[in-house]
Design an enzyme around this catalytic site. Structure first.
Site, PDB file in Angstrom:
ATOM      1  N   LYS A  22       0.833  -1.214   0.000  1.00 27.06           N
ATOM      2  CA  LYS A  22       0.000   0.000   0.000  1.00 27.06           C
ATOM      3  C   LYS A  22       0.863   1.256   0.000  1.00 27.06           C
ATOM      4  O   LYS A  22       0.661   2.164  -0.805  1.00 27.06           O
ATOM      5  CB  LYS A  22      -0.903   0.009   1.246  1.00 27.06           C
ATOM      6  CG  LYS A  22      -1.569   1.340   1.533  1.00 27.06           C
ATOM      7  CD  LYS A  22      -2.490   1.275   2.723  1.00 27.06           C
ATOM      8  CE  LYS A  22      -1.918   1.816   4.000  1.00 27.06           C
ATOM      9  NZ  LYS A  22      -1.644   3.267   4.045  1.00 27.06           N
ATOM     10  N   ASN A  23       1.816   1.313   0.919  1.00 23.74           N
ATOM     11  CA  ASN A  23       2.588   2.554   1.054  1.00 23.74           C
ATOM     12  C   ASN A  23       3.562   2.780  -0.099  1.00 23.74           C
ATOM     13  O   ASN A  23       4.075   3.883  -0.261  1.00 23.74           O
ATOM     14  CB  ASN A  23       3.323   2.580   2.401  1.00 23.74           C
ATOM     15  CG  ASN A  23       2.357   2.797   3.559  1.00 23.74           C
ATOM     16  OD1 ASN A  23       1.166   3.009   3.342  1.00 23.74           O
ATOM     17  ND2 ASN A  23       2.861   2.738   4.775  1.00 23.74           N
ATOM     18  N   CYS A 116      -6.079  12.792  12.410  1.00 24.19           N
ATOM     19  CA  CYS A 116      -6.681  11.504  12.123  1.00 24.19           C
ATOM     20  C   CYS A 116      -6.544  10.670  13.372  1.00 24.19           C
ATOM     21  O   CYS A 116      -5.997  11.133  14.366  1.00 24.19           O
ATOM     22  CB  CYS A 116      -6.029  10.841  10.927  1.00 24.19           C
ATOM     23  SG  CYS A 116      -4.528   9.973  11.333  1.00 24.19           S
ATOM     24  N   ARG A 121      -0.511  14.497  12.693  1.00 21.38           N
ATOM     25  CA  ARG A 121      -0.054  14.419  11.311  1.00 21.38           C
ATOM     26  C   ARG A 121       0.029  15.772  10.602  1.00 21.38           C
ATOM     27  O   ARG A 121      -0.715  16.051   9.666  1.00 21.38           O
ATOM     28  CB  ARG A 121      -0.933  13.441  10.515  1.00 21.38           C
ATOM     29  CG  ARG A 121      -1.123  12.131  11.242  1.00 21.38           C
ATOM     30  CD  ARG A 121      -1.655  11.035  10.387  1.00 21.38           C
ATOM     31  NE  ARG A 121      -0.587  10.374   9.639  1.00 21.38           N
ATOM     32  CZ  ARG A 121      -0.686   9.153   9.137  1.00 21.38           C
ATOM     33  NH1 ARG A 121      -1.789   8.482   9.260  1.00 21.38           N
ATOM     34  NH2 ARG A 121       0.313   8.622   8.477  1.00 21.38           N
ATOM     35  N   ASP A 304       3.992   1.154  12.083  1.00 22.33           N
ATOM     36  CA  ASP A 304       2.853   0.460  11.467  1.00 22.33           C
ATOM     37  C   ASP A 304       2.698  -0.987  11.937  1.00 22.33           C
ATOM     38  O   ASP A 304       1.699  -1.637  11.618  1.00 22.33           O
ATOM     39  CB  ASP A 304       2.983   0.474   9.938  1.00 22.33           C
ATOM     40  CG  ASP A 304       2.619   1.831   9.348  1.00 22.33           C
ATOM     41  OD1 ASP A 304       2.207   2.725  10.101  1.00 22.33           O
ATOM     42  OD2 ASP A 304       2.754   1.990   8.114  1.00 22.33           O
ATOM     43  N   ARG A 396      -8.956  -0.588   4.288  1.00 23.64           N
ATOM     44  CA  ARG A 396      -8.126   0.457   3.668  1.00 23.64           C
ATOM     45  C   ARG A 396      -6.771  -0.109   3.237  1.00 23.64           C
ATOM     46  O   ARG A 396      -6.172   0.393   2.289  1.00 23.64           O
ATOM     47  CB  ARG A 396      -7.860   1.596   4.673  1.00 23.64           C
ATOM     48  CG  ARG A 396      -8.972   2.590   4.837  1.00 23.64           C
ATOM     49  CD  ARG A 396      -8.481   3.770   5.661  1.00 23.64           C
ATOM     50  NE  ARG A 396      -7.137   4.129   5.260  1.00 23.64           N
ATOM     51  CZ  ARG A 396      -6.143   4.434   6.089  1.00 23.64           C
ATOM     52  NH1 ARG A 396      -6.341   4.468   7.385  1.00 23.64           N
ATOM     53  NH2 ARG A 396      -4.953   4.746   5.633  1.00 23.64           N
TER      54      ARG A 396
END
Ligand code: UD1
Length: 416
Positions: A22-23, A116, A121, A304, A396
């Protein structure tokens, strides 16, 4: 799927292919905007954040098609540099489009991504990089407007190796006149793959994987094809899963090098790990041992994977500690883990976890992407049924966590 139900205490056995990262893919999709032509990306994970980024690219005029895991983006028809507000709210990473839009069109209209669930952030470092390249930054109501008549290569000094700011600076610099040097750049594998992707389409970037990146501006890019690497965080999640549930699994399509710090920690906790070029074998017999861990920028232990590791620590022998140095809100999952009987004390940026096995199944709520995955991991080591709500967060970033864990022998299912 908004609820995941896990029947715990079954060990894991088997083999899976880990989805694309994803990243890595999100900034690569954004970078495709720099080119007035066709980009083909392989091994694209079919996850909500990718679908959202696709929506954004289409809304600004790019023509996109996702066929299985192959994504084609044609940037020739790009028609606007303003990102519709609804997308900014649903995906913070949309800020990653401001660098390439600025580089391609001379302006980018987004809005402050705001807070978030895992912390504040801020984007000050992104804006500092744009200013260094000669762009002006204005706020108009909710909107954030970044624009420049001409971008000029410059020295950019990051006081902290922000992943997103490094990516934005890189992409904005690709078409800037002259040489840009980014000092204090992030060294995450996703930065390295963004550099490879950009160089593969004609950019000139040196120093990928180091803290000093040099970008020589180019006028044109060309059509290209690129394959996204396996997702190190998804692989790390399944590593945590087998540590909590015990058993023996094979994770294909992932580079062990990208997961080095997590693998060393897993070994210290008692996992047996065999590394190959493009896959990993992991066995965990018995309960893991306790350990102390600090989250850090790459190559340190990734934030993460902090929540998933916390779930493993909750069922380990003895007392473990975590210091979270990257995102202040990442301990929210501790509260949910406590509902399953975990013994966790959180004080500011530190958590102390007294392990006990098994946990007790119950109703919990995912508050963010990785926290949701951590609750699944905890469910695997809980007696009875664990029901995790709000699993849209998990979608997500995970293509199908239930499919993957089912194929490893877990009793898990998604429900609406
Ligand atoms: C990326 C990853 C995210 C991961 C994080 C850290 C993507 C889509 N997301 O997020 O999964 O958890 O890296 O590995 O790739 N900061 C500032 N000012 C800025 C930018 C960041 O102070 O302008 C701070 C943040 O508040 C945070 C730290 O820097 O404390 C790390 O943020 P950053 O590396 O930028 O993470 P993201 O790019 O947002």
């Amino acid at each position: 799927m908004s609820i995941i139900q896990v029947q715990g205490l079954r060990s894991l056995e088997g083999e899976i292919k880990v989805q694309g990262s994803k990243n890595a893919v999100l900034p690569i999709m954004a970078a495709a905007v720099l080119h007035k032509g066709r980009t083909v990306i392989h091994n694209v994970p079919r996850i909500q954040d990718v679908f959202c980024m696709l929506g954004i690219l289409q809304s600004i005029g790019c023509s996109c098609s996702l066929d299985g895991h192959k994504l084609t983006i044609d940037g020739a028809s790009l028609s606007q540099s303003e990102i519709p507000e609804e997308y900014i709210k649903s995906m913070r990473s949309s800020i990653i489009l401001s660098g390439p839009l600025l580089g391609r069109t001379g302006s980018a209209v987004t809005s402050f991504p705001g807070g978030c669930s895992i912390g504040k952030r801020p984007i000050d470092l992104h804006l500092m990089a744009f200013r260094a390249l000669g762009a002006g930054v204005k706020e108009k109501g909710d909107k954030l407007i970044v624009s420049a008549k001409k971008l000029k290569g410059a020295d950019i000094y990051f006081p902290f190796p922000s992943v997103g700011a490094t990516e934005n600076a890189l992409m904005a610099a690709v078409h800037a006149e002259g040489v840009t040097v980014i000092h204090g750049a992030a060294k995450e594998p996703e930065i390295k793959s963004l550099c490879s992707f950009l160089n593969n389409m004609g950019a000139r970037i040196h120093g990928a994987g180091t803290s000093r990146l040099a970008v020589t501006g180019v006028k044109e890019l060309h059509d290209s094809e690129f394959t996204v690497a396996g997702d190190r965080i998804v692989a790390g999640t399944y590593l945590a899963a087998v540590m909590a549930a015990q058993g023996s699994i094979v994770l294909n399509g992932v580079l062990p090098e990208d997961l080095r710090s997590a693998l060393r920690i897993a070994e210290k906790m008692g996992a047996e790990i065999r590394e190959y070029e493009n896959h990993l074998e992991v066995s965990m017999m018995g309960r893991p041992d306790s350990i102390d861990v600090v989250t850090e920028p790459y190559p340190g232990f990734p934030t993460d994977l902090q929540s998933q590791l916390m779930a493993v620590m909750a069922v380990s022998r003895g007392t473990s500690r975590i210091s979270e140095t990257i995102f202040e809100g990442r301990f929210k999952t501790a509260e949910e883990l406590r509902r399953l009987g975990a013994d966790i004390i959180v004080k500011e940026k530190k958590a102390v976890i007294h392990g006990q096995h098994p946990l007790k199944g119950g109703f919990v709520t995912a508050t963010d992407l990785r926290g949701g995955a951590a609750l699944v991991v905890a469910g695997l080591a809980s007696e009875g049924i664990t029901e995790i709500h709000e699993c849209h967060h998990v979608e997500r970033g995970y293509e199908d966590i239930c499919r993957d864990l089912t194929s490893l022998g877990a009793a898990i299912r998604g429900m609406e």
